[in-house]
Design a protein around this motif. Structure first.
Motif, PDB file in Angstrom:
ATOM      1  N   ASP A  21      48.532 -12.242  25.707  1.00 51.27           N
ATOM      2  CA  ASP A  21      47.593 -12.937  26.590  1.00 51.27           C
ATOM      3  C   ASP A  21      46.253 -12.238  26.720  1.00 51.27           C
ATOM      4  OD1 ASP A  21      48.406 -10.752  27.962  1.00 51.27           O
ATOM      5  OD2 ASP A  21      49.062 -11.825  29.760  1.00 51.27           O
ATOM      6  N   ARG A  22      45.949 -11.302  25.832  1.00 55.01           N
ATOM      7  CA  ARG A  22      44.669 -10.604  25.914  1.00 55.01           C
ATOM      8  C   ARG A  22      43.531 -11.523  25.463  1.00 55.01           C
ATOM      9  NH1 ARG A  22      45.827  -5.269  22.498  1.00 55.01           N
ATOM     10  NH2 ARG A  22      46.963  -6.854  21.279  1.00 55.01           N
ATOM     11  N   THR A  23      42.419 -11.487  26.204  1.00 45.18           N
ATOM     12  CA  THR A  23      41.253 -12.282  25.870  1.00 45.18           C
ATOM     13  C   THR A  23      40.239 -11.434  25.105  1.00 45.18           C
ATOM     14  OG1 THR A  23      40.133 -11.731  27.935  1.00 45.18           O
ATOM     15  CG2 THR A  23      41.604 -13.664  27.948  1.00 45.18           C
ATOM     16  N   PHE A  24      39.144 -12.077  24.703  1.00 45.70           N
ATOM     17  CA  PHE A  24      38.082 -11.367  23.988  1.00 45.70           C
ATOM     18  C   PHE A  24      37.514 -10.228  24.853  1.00 45.70           C
ATOM     19  CE2 PHE A  24      33.431 -11.041  23.487  1.00 45.70           C
ATOM     20  CZ  PHE A  24      33.370 -10.524  22.199  1.00 45.70           C
ATOM     21  N   GLU A  25      37.280 -10.491  26.141  1.00 45.46           N
ATOM     22  CA  GLU A  25      36.748  -9.455  27.023  1.00 45.46           C
ATOM     23  C   GLU A  25      37.735  -8.298  27.174  1.00 45.46           C
ATOM     24  OE1 GLU A  25      36.797 -12.628  27.633  1.00 45.46           O
ATOM     25  OE2 GLU A  25      34.652 -13.175  27.600  1.00 45.46           O
ATOM     26  N   CYS A  31      38.814  -1.357  23.662  1.00 48.63           N
ATOM     27  CA  CYS A  31      38.218  -0.525  22.602  1.00 48.63           C
ATOM     28  C   CYS A  31      37.225   0.489  23.196  1.00 48.63           C
ATOM     29  CB  CYS A  31      37.504  -1.411  21.577  1.00 48.63           C
ATOM     30  SG  CYS A  31      38.623  -2.402  20.566  1.00 48.63           S
ATOM     31  N   ILE A  32      36.427   0.056  24.165  1.00 44.27           N
ATOM     32  CA  ILE A  32      35.453   0.974  24.764  1.00 44.27           C
ATOM     33  C   ILE A  32      36.163   2.104  25.503  1.00 44.27           C
ATOM     34  CG2 ILE A  32      33.637   1.136  26.515  1.00 44.27           C
ATOM     35  CD1 ILE A  32      32.727  -1.647  25.713  1.00 44.27           C
ATOM     36  N   LEU A  33      37.306   1.799  26.149  1.00 45.82           N
ATOM     37  CA  LEU A  33      38.048   2.841  26.858  1.00 45.82           C
ATOM     38  C   LEU A  33      38.626   3.875  25.906  1.00 45.82           C
ATOM     39  CD1 LEU A  33      39.925   0.736  29.581  1.00 45.82           C
ATOM     40  CD2 LEU A  33      38.022   2.326  29.911  1.00 45.82           C
ATOM     41  N   ARG A  34      38.826   3.517  24.664  1.00 51.00           N
ATOM     42  CA  ARG A  34      39.413   4.450  23.702  1.00 51.00           C
ATOM     43  C   ARG A  34      38.350   5.305  22.998  1.00 51.00           C
ATOM     44  NH1 ARG A  34      44.828   2.102  20.930  1.00 51.00           N
ATOM     45  NH2 ARG A  34      45.680   1.000  22.757  1.00 51.00           N
ATOM     46  N   ILE A  35      37.073   4.984  23.196  1.00 53.01           N
ATOM     47  CA  ILE A  35      36.023   5.750  22.518  1.00 53.01           C
ATOM     48  C   ILE A  35      36.050   7.224  22.912  1.00 53.01           C
ATOM     49  CG2 ILE A  35      33.513   6.045  22.325  1.00 53.01           C
ATOM     50  CD1 ILE A  35      33.244   3.015  22.364  1.00 53.01           C
ATOM     51  N   PRO A  36      36.127   7.598  24.218  1.00 49.49           N
ATOM     52  CA  PRO A  36      36.107   9.040  24.564  1.00 49.49           C
ATOM     53  C   PRO A  36      37.259   9.811  23.945  1.00 49.49           C
ATOM     54  CG  PRO A  36      35.665   7.696  26.499  1.00 49.49           C
ATOM     55  CD  PRO A  36      36.113   6.759  25.428  1.00 49.49           C
ATOM     56  N   ILE A  52      28.917  -0.894  19.208  1.00 44.76           N
ATOM     57  CA  ILE A  52      29.411  -1.925  20.133  1.00 44.76           C
ATOM     58  C   ILE A  52      29.404  -3.293  19.448  1.00 44.76           C
ATOM     59  CG2 ILE A  52      29.005  -3.051  22.341  1.00 44.76           C
ATOM     60  CD1 ILE A  52      30.051  -0.200  22.543  1.00 44.76           C
ATOM     61  N   THR A  53      28.387  -3.515  18.615  1.00 38.44           N
ATOM     62  CA  THR A  53      28.339  -4.786  17.878  1.00 38.44           C
ATOM     63  C   THR A  53      29.565  -4.940  16.976  1.00 38.44           C
ATOM     64  OG1 THR A  53      25.931  -4.740  17.910  1.00 38.44           O
ATOM     65  CG2 THR A  53      26.980  -6.178  16.288  1.00 38.44           C
ATOM     66  N   LEU A  54      29.946  -3.845  16.287  1.00 37.20           N
ATOM     67  CA  LEU A  54      31.139  -3.903  15.435  1.00 37.20           C
ATOM     68  C   LEU A  54      32.403  -4.120  16.266  1.00 37.20           C
ATOM     69  CD1 LEU A  54      30.341  -1.045  12.866  1.00 37.20           C
ATOM     70  CD2 LEU A  54      30.266  -3.518  12.489  1.00 37.20           C
ATOM     71  N   ILE A  55      32.460  -3.476  17.436  1.00 37.74           N
ATOM     72  CA  ILE A  55      33.626  -3.668  18.312  1.00 37.74           C
ATOM     73  C   ILE A  55      33.743  -5.144  18.720  1.00 37.74           C
ATOM     74  CG2 ILE A  55      34.490  -3.196  20.635  1.00 37.74           C
ATOM     75  CD1 ILE A  55      33.649  -0.321  20.276  1.00 37.74           C
ATOM     76  N   TRP A  60      36.412 -10.302  18.287  1.00 39.14           N
ATOM     77  CA  TRP A  60      36.382 -11.757  18.092  1.00 39.14           C
ATOM     78  C   TRP A  60      37.381 -12.182  17.011  1.00 39.14           C
ATOM     79  CZ3 TRP A  60      34.952 -14.692  13.795  1.00 39.14           C
ATOM     80  CH2 TRP A  60      34.857 -16.072  14.028  1.00 39.14           C
ATOM     81  N   LEU A  61      37.438 -11.433  15.900  1.00 38.65           N
ATOM     82  CA  LEU A  61      38.402 -11.750  14.842  1.00 38.65           C
ATOM     83  C   LEU A  61      39.834 -11.623  15.360  1.00 38.65           C
ATOM     84  CD1 LEU A  61      36.727  -9.920  11.813  1.00 38.65           C
ATOM     85  CD2 LEU A  61      36.800 -12.385  12.240  1.00 38.65           C
TER      86      LEU A  61
END
Length: 737
Positions: A21-25, A31-36, A52-55, A60-61
């Motif tokens: 049930d995960r959405t695009f947001e 992904c951002i939380l895993r960057i650090p 961020i654009t690549l993320i 989206w894919l």
């Protein structure tokens, strides 16, 4: 058709679990939380950052994949239909009756073979539409056996008088004659009848007979020669059927010989009465008299119609054959088509040159001729589920014309055996408490052949098949006039009945909608819905609507009445002419097709009665105010025609109604319906008074009610219809303000 084009809104909307049930947001935030953790030196999380654009791109894919993951693809639903054996239905062939007229052949009976082709006239814009006869037509040499009279009209005649056997003699040409004889009583009364009984040995089913009568010219009978109160009928084994096709076919003018007297001085005049016999005219015994029965009766005069005051008198009578009528279908017959040679491999397919293919008959099959052998007849089956390796079976897809022979299927034991063979080379390790698979029992066949395989090099030929069908075969009466097959002694050919029952091939969307009904009925007719569904299925699109009505009296218990609306060619609607009620006649051939199909699926003891629907005509008269853009004659004429077509389409049993799927049984037509219909048309500014005129069927034909009505009610089992006929002023009238 793409998967996304199919809408399954008709299926129950059950609750469905989301496997993810995960959405695009959610994906972007994760992904951002895993960057650090994985890349601590990355500190710029602004949307303008290329990372961020690549993320967002990969999120989206992933979101699109999860969307497909959570929905069972519609393609799987189509695969499910294939597992059920559901196939797209091919076009249905229109059916009609063709009447052949012959010059006098030398030998009787004269045979017109089955598959004789007759077509419409070819034009520069359209190819000819070809019909072929369904069976042989035998034209016999009729001979009059008895001339009987009766004072009363009965379905089963009981009291008959033979008043001419000892007074008339029969010539070698088969003409009976002698002194003058009365056809009715001296003081005729309605119900007086005379019977003509033909010899039983001659094949006369569907024949066209000429009854040649001789009598005194201008015989005083008291009738109007142009409107005689008499009816000609033939016994078809169940009931008396009218056989005088047109009034002008009675050249005796009701036995008055009026027209002949105006053209000559001979007091004894001879004239013919042309009768078109039913396709089934059996030998019957009434009151000890055996033969094929015709009768003419003095019918009850209508209002203002004079009756017989004196009995018509004749001096001789003779019966001869002019031609015959036979059933025909919209099809082209192809014979002896060579498909190719067998390669001796399982599941080999061949393609027919013409498609789609109509329902096969007994003489339509594949012949396989091995090298140096004799031809073998193979049998078509719907599938290979029950086919043994020695069964000479094949399947034929009626829509595509693809022929397939028996396939070779690997059984599950074959897969187990293959795994075991590989294990001998590379032993499988044991995992936990599960040993390797070396001990699996692989007994049984490794593969199975379903249906026999034609020998290698064998010649494969389809002896005969018929290709055709479609709505374009619903031609009007008297349009099939061109003989395509060379046959001697044929003077002319014509269809006096319109062709009905033709329908185009089924679409994938229609098949998807059909399956839930098919699963509910299970090919058995029990409920009212079952009878309606199977009636529509029997004609393969040749029926527009069907309504199963409950019995109204206790005497109808066990009888199922189905009101049928045959599919008609709707081109006349788009041309602004509408469809008259006679376009929805239920022909004998279409009725036989439906009855045969339903008899195989009904419960034991149930009687099926097929009836045409009742129709009420509707004529609209109104005034329309237009937008300024349409203030020129050319634009107004285009809009007027558009509005007329909209009305003819809306007030129609096939294309009418709110949803455009046919007028609903029993639904009245209201003035508000017309107002709501015109409000959707661009260019209409306002609508003036709307008048509805009802058109009803009477004994004199269709008549328009001179007074407008607030609504037109067709009755509980009726339908609304509209058409253009200047004689009764049934067309719609639209005036612009």
């Amino acid at each position: 058709m793409a998967d996304d084009d199919l809408k399954f809104d008709f299926l129950p909307q059950l609750p469905k679990d989301n496997l993810d049930d995960r959405t695009f947001e959610d994906l972007v935030a994760e992904c951002i939380l895993r960057i650090p953790r994985y890349c601590p030196e990355w500190t710029d999380y602004n949307p303008t950052d290329p990372g961020i654009t690549l993320i967002e791109l990969f999120s989206w894919l992933t979101d699109q994949m999860l969307l497909r993951f959570n929905k069972v693809p519609r393609r799987n639903y189509i695969t499910f239909l294939e597992l059920l054996g559901v196939r797209l239905q091919p076009p249905a062939s229109a059916i009609t009756e063709l009447t052949f007229y012959i010059t006098e052949p030398d030998i009787f009976p004269y045979r017109i073979p089955a598959s004789t082709e007759v077509g419409t006239e070819r034009t520069t814009d359209e190819e000819a539409i070809i019909f072929s006869t369904d069976r042989d037509l035998l034209i016999g040499q009729p001979t009059l056996r008895y001339f009987l009279t009766s004072r009363t009209l009965e379905d089963t005649p009981r009291v008959l008088r033979d008043s001419v056997t000892h007074q008339w003699t029969r010539s070698e040409e088969g003409e009976w004659g002698g002194s003058e004889q009365n056809l009715f009583d001296e003081q005729p009364e309605p119900g007086n009848s005379f019977y003509l009984v033909c010899e039983p040995d001659e094949p006369l089913d569907g024949n066209v007979l000429a009854i040649t009568l001789k009598g005194l010219a201008a015989t005083p009978t008291g009738i109007d020669p142009d409107s005689p109160p008499r009816i000609w009928e033939a016994w078809d084994g169940e009931k008396w059927q009218p056989v005088l096709l047109k009034e002008r076919d009675d050249r005796t003018k009701g036995f008055s010989f009026n027209q002949l007297a105006e053209g000559g001085d001979n007091p004894i005049q001879s004239a013919d009465i042309i009768l078109h016999l039913p396709l089934n005219w059996p030998v019957t015994v009434f009151t000890g008299y055996e033969g094929r029965w015709l009768r003419c009766s003095f019918s009850q005069p209508e209002a203002g119609q004079p009756g017989y005051v004196y009995s018509p008198r004749i001096t001789s009578i003779k019966v001869s054959a002019l031609g015959g009528t036979v059933s025909a279908s919209h099809s082209m017959v192809i014979r002896e088509e060579l498909l190719g040679n067998s390669e001796g491999i399982p599941g080999q397919t061949f393609q027919l040159a013409n498609a789609p293919i109509l329902t096969r008959r007994d003489d339509e099959y594949i012949s396989v001729t091995p090298l140096g052998g004799i031809p073998q007849n193979w049998r078509e089956v719907p599938d290979f589920a029950d086919s043994n390796p020695d069964d000479r079976h094949y399947t034929l897809d009626s829509l595509t014309g693809t022929i397939q022979f028996g396939p070779l299927i690997q059984e599950p034991s074959r897969l187990v055996k293959g795994t075991e063979d590989r294990a001998r080379i590379t032993p499988l390790p044991a995992v936990g408490n599960y040993p390797n698979r070396r001990g699996i029992n692989a007994d049984g066949p490794l593969e199975r052949q379903y249906g026999s395989i034609p020998p290698r090099g064998a010649e494969i030929r389809l002896r005969k098949y018929r290709s055709g069908g479609g709505r374009r075969g619903n031609v009007e009466r008297e349009t099939l006039t061109v003989l395509k097959t060379a046959i001697p002694y044929i003077n002319r050919v014509v269809n006096y009945q319109p062709a009905r029952g033709g329908a185009d091939a089924e679409s994938l969307q229609q098949a998807v909608l059909r399956v839930p009904k098919m699963l509910r009925t299970r090919d058995r007719a029990v409920t009212q819905e079952d009878f309606e569904t199977l009636t529509l299925e029997a004609a393969r699109g040749g029926i527009a609507q069907a309504l199963c009505v409950p019995p109204t009296t206790s005497g109808e218990a066990g009888t199922v009445t189905i009101l049928v609306v045959p599919a008609a060619n709707t081109e006349a609607i788009e041309q602004g002419d509408g469809l008259a009620p006679d376009k929805f006649e239920l022909g004998a051939e279409l009725e036989d097709r439906l009855r045969t199909y339903l008899d195989e699926r009904k419960l034991l003891g149930v009687q099926i009665r097929l009836r045409p629907a009742s129709y009420v005509g509707a004529s609209v008269q109104t005034q329309i105010g237009l937008e300024p853009f349409y203030n020129n004659p050319q634009a107004q004429e285009i809009l007027r025609r558009q509005l007329e077509v909209i009305l003819y389409r809306f007030l129609n049993p096939i294309t009418g109604g709110i949803e455009g799927k046919g007028w609903t049984f029993g639904r009245p037509a209201y003035v508000s319906d017309i107002i709501a219909l015109f409000q959707k048309v661009p260019g209409v500014r306002y609508i003036g008074p709307v008048l509805l005129y009802e058109i009803n069927s009477t004994q004199q034909g269709w008549q328009r009610n001179p007074e407008p009505v607030p609504q037109i009610d067709p009755g509980e089992r009726g339908l609304i219809c509209s058409w253009k006929d200047r004689r009764i002023r049934s067309s719609h009238v639209i005036n612009f303000i």
